[in-house]
Design a protein around this motif. Structure first.
Motif, PDB file in Angstrom:
ATOM      1  N   LYS A  82     -13.039  11.369  -9.174  1.00  0.00           N
ATOM      2  CA  LYS A  82     -12.030  12.211  -8.531  1.00  0.00           C
ATOM      3  C   LYS A  82     -10.637  11.627  -8.720  1.00  0.00           C
ATOM      4  CE  LYS A  82     -10.556  14.567  -4.347  1.00  0.00           C
ATOM      5  NZ  LYS A  82     -10.757  14.809  -2.903  1.00  0.00           N
ATOM      6  N   ALA A  83     -10.520  10.303  -8.588  1.00  0.00           N
ATOM      7  CA  ALA A  83      -9.215   9.668  -8.809  1.00  0.00           C
ATOM      8  C   ALA A  83      -8.719   9.910 -10.223  1.00  0.00           C
ATOM      9  CB  ALA A  83      -9.314   8.169  -8.532  1.00  0.00           C
ATOM     10  N   ALA A  84      -9.654  10.044 -11.171  1.00  0.00           N
ATOM     11  CA  ALA A  84      -9.282  10.228 -12.565  1.00  0.00           C
ATOM     12  C   ALA A  84      -8.930  11.665 -12.896  1.00  0.00           C
ATOM     13  CB  ALA A  84     -10.423   9.759 -13.471  1.00  0.00           C
ATOM     14  N   ARG A  85      -9.641  12.642 -12.341  1.00  0.00           N
ATOM     15  CA  ARG A  85      -9.480  14.020 -12.810  1.00  0.00           C
ATOM     16  C   ARG A  85      -8.916  14.984 -11.774  1.00  0.00           C
ATOM     17  NH1 ARG A  85     -15.377  16.466 -14.034  1.00  0.00           N
ATOM     18  NH2 ARG A  85     -14.058  17.608 -15.512  1.00  0.00           N
ATOM     19  N   VAL A 125     -17.966   0.464 -11.178  1.00  0.00           N
ATOM     20  CA  VAL A 125     -18.009   1.179  -9.902  1.00  0.00           C
ATOM     21  C   VAL A 125     -19.201   0.653  -9.110  1.00  0.00           C
ATOM     22  CG1 VAL A 125     -16.889   3.223 -10.848  1.00  0.00           C
ATOM     23  CG2 VAL A 125     -19.396   3.094 -10.833  1.00  0.00           C
ATOM     24  N   SER A 126     -19.307   1.070  -7.880  1.00  0.00           N
ATOM     25  CA  SER A 126     -20.353   0.525  -7.010  1.00  0.00           C
ATOM     26  C   SER A 126     -21.730   1.106  -7.307  1.00  0.00           C
ATOM     27  CB  SER A 126     -19.998   0.799  -5.548  1.00  0.00           C
ATOM     28  OG  SER A 126     -19.961   2.199  -5.303  1.00  0.00           O
ATOM     29  N   SER A 127     -21.776   2.268  -7.937  1.00  0.00           N
ATOM     30  CA  SER A 127     -23.015   3.056  -8.013  1.00  0.00           C
ATOM     31  C   SER A 127     -24.026   2.505  -9.004  1.00  0.00           C
ATOM     32  CB  SER A 127     -22.678   4.496  -8.415  1.00  0.00           C
ATOM     33  OG  SER A 127     -21.657   5.032  -7.603  1.00  0.00           O
ATOM     34  N   LYS A 128     -25.297   2.590  -8.615  1.00  0.00           N
ATOM     35  CA  LYS A 128     -26.381   2.344  -9.551  1.00  0.00           C
ATOM     36  C   LYS A 128     -26.446   3.499 -10.551  1.00  0.00           C
ATOM     37  CE  LYS A 128     -29.230  -0.264  -6.252  1.00  0.00           C
ATOM     38  NZ  LYS A 128     -30.522  -0.332  -5.530  1.00  0.00           N
ATOM     39  N   TYR A 129     -26.971   3.195 -11.721  1.00  0.00           N
ATOM     40  CA  TYR A 129     -27.055   4.221 -12.752  1.00  0.00           C
ATOM     41  C   TYR A 129     -28.161   5.211 -12.391  1.00  0.00           C
ATOM     42  CZ  TYR A 129     -26.946   6.371 -17.353  1.00  0.00           C
ATOM     43  OH  TYR A 129     -26.823   7.264 -18.385  1.00  0.00           O
ATOM     44  N   ARG A 130     -27.751   6.448 -12.061  1.00  0.00           N
ATOM     45  CA  ARG A 130     -28.685   7.512 -11.715  1.00  0.00           C
ATOM     46  C   ARG A 130     -28.222   8.804 -12.386  1.00  0.00           C
ATOM     47  NH1 ARG A 130     -30.927   3.609 -10.014  1.00  0.00           N
ATOM     48  NH2 ARG A 130     -31.901   3.271  -7.960  1.00  0.00           N
ATOM     49  N   ASN A 131     -29.153   9.739 -12.519  1.00  0.00           N
ATOM     50  CA  ASN A 131     -28.808  11.034 -13.101  1.00  0.00           C
ATOM     51  C   ASN A 131     -27.937  11.849 -12.163  1.00  0.00           C
ATOM     52  OD1 ASN A 131     -30.323  10.557 -15.446  1.00  0.00           O
ATOM     53  ND2 ASN A 131     -32.195  11.401 -14.542  1.00  0.00           N
ATOM     54  N   TYR A 132     -27.178  12.769 -12.741  1.00  0.00           N
ATOM     55  CA  TYR A 132     -26.450  13.763 -11.942  1.00  0.00           C
ATOM     56  C   TYR A 132     -27.441  14.835 -11.495  1.00  0.00           C
ATOM     57  CZ  TYR A 132     -21.818  12.037 -13.374  1.00  0.00           C
ATOM     58  OH  TYR A 132     -20.690  11.279 -13.554  1.00  0.00           O
ATOM     59  N   LEU A 161     -15.628  14.433  -0.728  1.00  0.00           N
ATOM     60  CA  LEU A 161     -15.383  13.038  -0.363  1.00  0.00           C
ATOM     61  C   LEU A 161     -14.370  12.944   0.771  1.00  0.00           C
ATOM     62  CD1 LEU A 161     -14.954  11.516  -3.953  1.00  0.00           C
ATOM     63  CD2 LEU A 161     -16.988  11.352  -2.496  1.00  0.00           C
ATOM     64  N   ALA A 162     -14.466  11.880   1.533  1.00  0.00           N
ATOM     65  CA  ALA A 162     -13.410  11.530   2.483  1.00  0.00           C
ATOM     66  C   ALA A 162     -12.224  10.944   1.696  1.00  0.00           C
ATOM     67  CB  ALA A 162     -13.934  10.523   3.494  1.00  0.00           C
ATOM     68  N   PRO A 215     -15.117   1.254  -5.958  1.00  0.00           N
ATOM     69  CA  PRO A 215     -15.247   2.695  -5.697  1.00  0.00           C
ATOM     70  C   PRO A 215     -16.618   3.188  -6.152  1.00  0.00           C
ATOM     71  CG  PRO A 215     -13.991   2.352  -7.699  1.00  0.00           C
ATOM     72  CD  PRO A 215     -14.223   0.982  -7.103  1.00  0.00           C
ATOM     73  N   SER A 216     -17.107   4.220  -5.506  1.00  0.00           N
ATOM     74  CA  SER A 216     -18.314   4.867  -6.004  1.00  0.00           C
ATOM     75  C   SER A 216     -17.981   5.599  -7.305  1.00  0.00           C
ATOM     76  CB  SER A 216     -18.846   5.863  -4.979  1.00  0.00           C
ATOM     77  OG  SER A 216     -17.962   6.981  -4.872  1.00  0.00           O
TER      78      SER A 216
END
Length: 331
Positions: A237-240, A298-305, A149-150, A230-231
């Motif tokens: 990343k901010a959490a862990r 968060v901003s993200s749509k629910y998708r698989n990893y 990430l940036a 946030p995405s």
């Protein structure tokens, strides 16, 4: 260390070696006289022995005198060193405080629109998701993978009711430019003018996190405040951080001294708490409440990893299900 070294020095310099522990020049001289008086040897031998013993006594006396001077000097110098050490410690403390203040100025900022404090998350790679060997992880947390990430700023705590009130008072629910098309249609259709829980005294206190808001409302607020949601990757990343820890604070099991959740008998509190109440639950970047208290959009749509930002999950339009992270007080 100064005192310990001084003790060793005193012992080394003052330790008498002849005729035994505790001897002094006077006793050695008396012994010499007795030896001379009682000897059955010739006078010359007795005199020679006396002179030898007296010489030893004089040498020992000088050694004791020198040792005393050394002790005095070392004590004096040691005292100076202690004072100097205290002065240096005070200077270090002053410089540390200044460095911390500078670091805080560099790694935190205040958002003008709502006064929120934000923390800086530097650019780089981190581990996202849970390991396949983690028996407590859900399948939708896998596979574990690397994401780059940036750098970005993220709120230190959840948005409070008081902060969200500024958005409401500024007419945020009546200004289409802050909303997605789907969000604006939802707001109009349901005649939404404020968070649904603002009539509940358990959740509407000024410094409690704002709750009962849809993703559409969260998105609009972020736009009004001059930011964005946030995405999912940015949130994680901010959490862990970058060391692959399980929780924001590390890998220790969660207890009520670190977060507000329902993991202990009866739960920790039984409702939301003032934001930032758990300093022990701080993330590596200084963010708080990323575990427990309230779920966070968060901003993200629910998708698989694995997560990837260019597969459509960061498209902010549409009515797709969005991701919530962090758990909450009754979770």
């Amino acid at each position: 260390l100064a005192q310990g070294g001084l003790g060793d020095l005193v012992n080394a310099e003052a330790r008498p070696t002849e005729p035994g522990p505790g001897a002094d020049p006077a006793s050695q001289l008396s012994q010499a006289v007795a030896i001379a008086a009682g000897a059955r040897k010739g006078v010359q031998d007795n005199v020679a022995e006396l002179l030898r013993m007296r010489q030893k006594a004089a040498i020992l006396r000088r050694r004791l005198t020198i040792a005393g001077a050394v002790v005095a000097v070392v004590v004096l110098v040691g005292g100076f060193l202690v004072v100097r050490a205290i002065q240096q410690a005070a200077e270090v403390a002053r410089q540390t405080a200044a460095a911390n203040e500078l670091l805080a100025a560099v790694t935190t900022r205040v958002r003008e629109a709502d006064g929120a404090v934000m923390v800086w998350v530097p650019a780089g790679e981190f581990t996202m998701g849970s390991a396949s060997s983690d028996s407590e992880a859900n399948e939708n947390e896998k596979p574990q993978h690397q994401v780059t990430l940036a750098g970005y700023w993220i709120d230190r705590t959840e948005v409070t009711n008081a902060q969200y009130r500024k958005f409401v008072d500024a007419g945020g629910y009546n200004q289409k430019q802050y909303w997605t098309d789907a969000g604006w249609a939802w707001r109009q259709q349901n005649n939404v003018t404020q968070p649904d829980c603002w009539g509940d005294s358990d959740f509407n206190q000024a410094q409690q996190p704002v709750v009962c808001v849809s993703w559409y409302e969260a998105y609009a607020y972020a736009r009004w405040a001059g930011g964005r949601l946030p995405s999912e990757a940015e949130w994680e990343k901010a959490a862990r951080g970058t060391d692959g820890r399980t929780y924001p604070w590390g890998n220790e099991r969660p207890y009520c001294n670190r977060l507000n959740f329902f993991g202990q008998v009866g739960g920790c509190v039984g409702r939301t708490l003032v934001v930032g109440s758990y300093a022990n639950g701080e993330s590596p970047y200084g963010a708080l409440d990323l575990a427990g208290n309230v779920w966070e959009w968060v901003s993200s749509k629910y998708r698989n990893y694995p997560y990837t930002s260019d597969d459509g999950r960061e498209d902010q339009s549409g009515t797709d299900a969005r991701v919530l992270r962090g758990g909450c007080w009754n979770n």
